[in-house]
Design a protein around this motif. Structure first.
Motif, PDB file in Angstrom:
ATOM      1  N   VAL A 278       0.832  -1.212   0.000  1.00 48.08           N
ATOM      2  CA  VAL A 278       0.000   0.000   0.000  1.00 48.08           C
ATOM      3  C   VAL A 278       0.855   1.247   0.000  1.00 48.08           C
ATOM      4  N   PHE A 279       2.191   1.060   0.005  1.00 51.73           N
ATOM      5  CA  PHE A 279       3.074   2.216   0.151  1.00 51.73           C
ATOM      6  C   PHE A 279       3.556   2.775  -1.183  1.00 51.73           C
ATOM      7  N   GLY A 280       3.043   2.213  -2.293  1.00 48.63           N
ATOM      8  CA  GLY A 280       3.416   2.758  -3.596  1.00 48.63           C
ATOM      9  C   GLY A 280       4.726   2.224  -4.115  1.00 48.63           C
ATOM     10  N   ASP A 281       5.306   1.201  -3.473  1.00 47.82           N
ATOM     11  CA  ASP A 281       6.595   0.690  -3.940  1.00 47.82           C
ATOM     12  C   ASP A 281       6.512  -0.775  -4.335  1.00 47.82           C
ATOM     13  N   ASP A 282       5.331  -1.219  -4.759  1.00 48.26           N
ATOM     14  CA  ASP A 282       5.197  -2.617  -5.162  1.00 48.26           C
ATOM     15  C   ASP A 282       5.979  -2.848  -6.453  1.00 48.26           C
ATOM     16  N   PRO A 283       6.638  -4.018  -6.585  1.00 47.46           N
ATOM     17  CA  PRO A 283       7.370  -4.297  -7.813  1.00 47.46           C
ATOM     18  C   PRO A 283       6.472  -4.355  -9.051  1.00 47.46           C
ATOM     19  N   ASN A 284       5.170  -4.589  -8.827  1.00 50.18           N
ATOM     20  CA  ASN A 284       4.243  -4.605  -9.954  1.00 50.18           C
ATOM     21  C   ASN A 284       3.646  -3.213 -10.141  1.00 50.18           C
ATOM     22  N   PRO A 285       3.959  -2.528 -11.256  1.00 44.75           N
ATOM     23  CA  PRO A 285       3.485  -1.140 -11.429  1.00 44.75           C
ATOM     24  C   PRO A 285       1.960  -1.040 -11.459  1.00 44.75           C
ATOM     25  N   ASP A 286       1.280  -2.122 -11.848  1.00 45.41           N
ATOM     26  CA  ASP A 286      -0.188  -2.068 -11.866  1.00 45.41           C
ATOM     27  C   ASP A 286      -0.755  -1.946 -10.464  1.00 45.41           C
ATOM     28  N   VAL A 287      -0.073  -2.560  -9.491  1.00 41.83           N
ATOM     29  CA  VAL A 287      -0.525  -2.441  -8.102  1.00 41.83           C
ATOM     30  C   VAL A 287      -0.389  -1.000  -7.644  1.00 41.83           C
TER      31      VAL A 287
END
Lengths: 392, 303
Positions: A278-287
């Motif tokens: 939820v912090f905007g740093d997921d490896p998946n850009p779609d998330v």
């Protein structure tokens, strides 16, 4: 007279059943709009609404726009049953129920008795599905046991943890589920050793005795598996760190989010599994794009990862409806049960005729250093957890 | 685990329960009323530090004050709410029977709790209260968080202070007289309303003290956070002897000690049921000594 009666009899055939209205597709939310479960249900509902909006904007489901009806369970189990009946009465083809087995079951059972498919919006007990409700019930989230197993395996393989301490909060089934998964995984890790275990109650003001027991060990354990949830786990973490215990702290997804971290400033060496960051740093850009969209729609980013299952739920249900070509329960359930590693925004999802839940999942490991949480790794357990281990 | 460590753990939990029991016993002593709203006053004191909001994150407003302002602020909030309850609710029930007053206090507790629910939502919020107290200190070889040490010292201080107040000051004398025989005390010139108000104020301040300790220890503001302490406090008041302040405190310490000892000494499988053993012991005490451990004068049943 006879003619009149015949005519009357003929007109009654025109009054069709109120339920099966083939002109509309309706999703019924029999969830908590008030009471404490609202804090967990609403974010997931908001995510579900985002997906519904996306589908409607793309042309709808089976060519029709998805409609939404709601009924408030008021975080009360009796009201839950009424809410379930209410949404079915309003024509729901899918009944969405609360984010907890105990609070969602009444509405789910109501839907089950009327032959309508139900989805627990984020319940993580194995009972949220066939085992606790019936063959037409599903859960949109991942089993608590998977979280415990994931943390055990990840810490062993990636962090070289060898000595573990198990601290169980006996309050809910969710907590016990996490520890069940941990118990199942630990014997499979050759050099891992359980150096001690203890229990506490979520509402205990002080866990001093439990902490003293950890302190009395000859060596600080490498990792402490804390099977707990809000609000007790915050208190436990605070007291553990205040006692000078610096072991790695492993938790379930219930500890995800940073909204509680003001209670334990500068927390470090703390790890939780999450279906997405939820912090905007997921490896998946779609998330990350989804997190942004959620923020635009609701005014704030998701507080915890429990918003994501809402999105996944509508996603998999809509796909099943498309494949079945109808919203009829038996056909949709059959399509869902065929899903094996079906790709979704938050990882693959599998449903089988024996288990309408996830016993294996891809998790992001969120690590907190100096009070700042961030994605540090991704992990999927090496094999799915068998049903016998889940039904302990 | 060293015996000293267990003893400190037991003492600190016992102090918390003893403070709670004192708050209940004070009011019971003068009014024969078991104040079931006490737990909700505790919760109110913690929430008084936050700005009303239903977000997941707490907006800390008064909680950011330095400690020498924060502590009096919370104590005053507790005393203030308690006195307000006295004025608005309990004064109307002065001459009714104890059962009615008890129900009124239950209802009042609900009102306070749902008022908090309305302002803050039922999601527990995290707060950082007096974080300096989370450091461990070493006393006689046992490691104990500073907060627990302070809890024990505060409880001892409160006990000493209350004893001095009750035994050496005129007001204390009036309170003790009112506790023994309210009607006779009034006839002898004791101002009933004043005595009762002071009892409520003291009880409310004690609730504030408990709120500070709980808030600092758990780092969480939760609308039901006072319920557990309230239950233990009530039980301590009963087994200590209704109306006896010393008995309530002693029983509070005993309850805390038995809970801690059981947690430390029970085998792992039985530990989850620790509270069952504690309450079992409570039942035994009540069977063999129904008037309580230290009964107040005038409370024993005379045939």
């Amino acid at each position: 007279m006879k003619k009149l009666m015949t005519m009357l009899a003929a007109t009654t055939c025109l009054a069709g059943p109120a339920l099966a209205d083939d002109e509309r597709i309706v999703v019924g939310f029999a969830t908590a709009q008030t009471g404490f479960m609202q804090g967990y249900d609403k974010p997931a509902e908001d995510a579900a609404m985002i997906r519904i909006k996306e589908i409607n904007e793309a042309g709808g489901l089976l060519g029709k726009q998805i409609e939404v009806v709601t009924a408030d369970t008021k975080t009360d189990m009796a009201e839950g049953a009424k809410a379930g009946l209410s949404v079915v009465d309003q024509g729901a083809d899918l009944v969405v129920v609360s984010c907890d087995y105990d609070f969602g079951a009444p509405a789910a059972l109501a839907a089950e008795s009327l032959g309508v498919i139900s989805f627990f919006i984020c319940a993580e007990s194995v009972k949220a599905g066939i085992q606790g409700v019936g063959p037409n019930s599903f859960s949109a989230s991942v089993l608590a046991a998977v979280q415990g197993a994931t943390m055990a395996e990840w810490s062993y393989k990636q962090k070289n943890a060898r000595t573990y301490y198990r601290l169980l909060d006996t309050w809910t089934e969710y907590n016990k589920g996490i520890c069940d998964g941990f118990d199942w995984m630990l014997p499979q890790l050759p050099e891992a050793k359980l150096v001690g275990e203890d229990t506490f109650l979520n509402e205990d003001a002080s866990i001093a005795a439990q902490i003293s027991r950890i302190k009395a060990l000859p060596e600080e354990p490498d990792a402490i598996m804390l099977c707990s949830m809000m609000p007790g786990f915050v208190s436990a973490v605070k007291q553990i760190r205040a006692a000078g215990i610096n072991s790695m702290l492993l938790n379930g997804s219930g500890a995800d989010g940073s909204y509680w971290m003001s209670a334990v400033p500068d927390l470090s060496n703390f790890f939780v599994p999450a279906q997405g960051s939820v912090f905007g740093d997921d490896p998946n850009p779609d998330v990350n794009a989804f997190v942004k969209k959620y923020e635009e729609t609701t005014g704030a980013p998701p507080a915890t990862q429990y918003t994501f299952p809402g999105y996944v739920m509508i996603d998999v249900w809509a796909k099943a409806v498309e494949r079945a070509g109808t919203t009829e329960t038996a056909a949709v359930v059959a399509e869902l049960e065929k899903m094996n590693a079906e790709p979704t925004l938050f990882g693959p999802r599998t449903f089988t005729p024996e288990l309408h839940h996830q016993n294996k999942a891809e998790y992001r490991i969120i690590g907190t250093e100096n009070g700042k949480p961030a994605v540090v790794d991704s992990w999927t357990i090496s094999e799915p957890i068998p049903l016998e281990a889940l039904m302990k | 685990m060293s015996a000293l460590q267990i003893m400190f753990d037991a003492l600190s939990l016992g102090s918390l329960y003893a403070l709670g029991a004192l708050g209940i016993a004070l009011i019971f002593g003068v009014m024969r009323l078991v104040n079931f709203a006490h737990g909700d006053v505790i919760a109110f004191c913690v929430f008084a530090l936050l700005w009303p909001s239903v977000d997941a994150i707490a907006i800390v407003f008064a909680g950011n004050l330095p400690w020498f302002l924060l502590i009096p602020f919370v104590l005053v909030m507790g005393a203030g709410l308690s006195v307000l309850c006295e004025f608005v609710v309990f004064r109307r029930f002065r001459n009714t029977n104890p059962a009615t007053m008890m129900i009124a206090s239950f209802a009042l507790g609900f009102v306070i709790r749902y008022f908090l629910l309305m302002l803050f939502s039922s999601r527990p919020k995290s707060i950082s209260l007096l974080p300096e107290l989370s450091q461990p200190v070493t006393v006689l070889g046992a490691r104990i968080p500073l907060l627990q040490l302070i809890t024990i010292l505060v409880t001892v201080g409160v006990l000493v202070g209350l004893t001095v107040f009750l035994r050496r000051t005129r007001f204390g004398l009036e309170m003790r007289a009112a506790a023994e025989n309210f009607t006779m005390a009034r006839m002898l010139g004791v101002r009933a309303n004043r005595v009762i108000m002071v009892a409520f104020a003291l009880s409310g301040a004690l609730a504030g003290a408990i709120a500070l300790i709980l808030g600092s220890q758990t780092g969480t503001a939760n609308i039901v956070m006072g319920a557990n302490v309230m239950l233990m406090a009530f039980i301590a008041t009963v087994i200590g002897g209704m109306g006896s302040l010393a008995g309530a405190v002693l029983a509070g310490f005993l309850l805390g000690a038995s809970a801690t000892l059981l947690q430390a000494l029970l085998p792992p499988e039985a530990r989850a049921f620790r509270d069952a053993f504690v309450y079992g012991a409570v039942i035994l005490v009540l069977i063999f000594r129904p008037q309580g451990i230290l009964s107040a004068r005038g409370m024993k049943e005379r045939v």
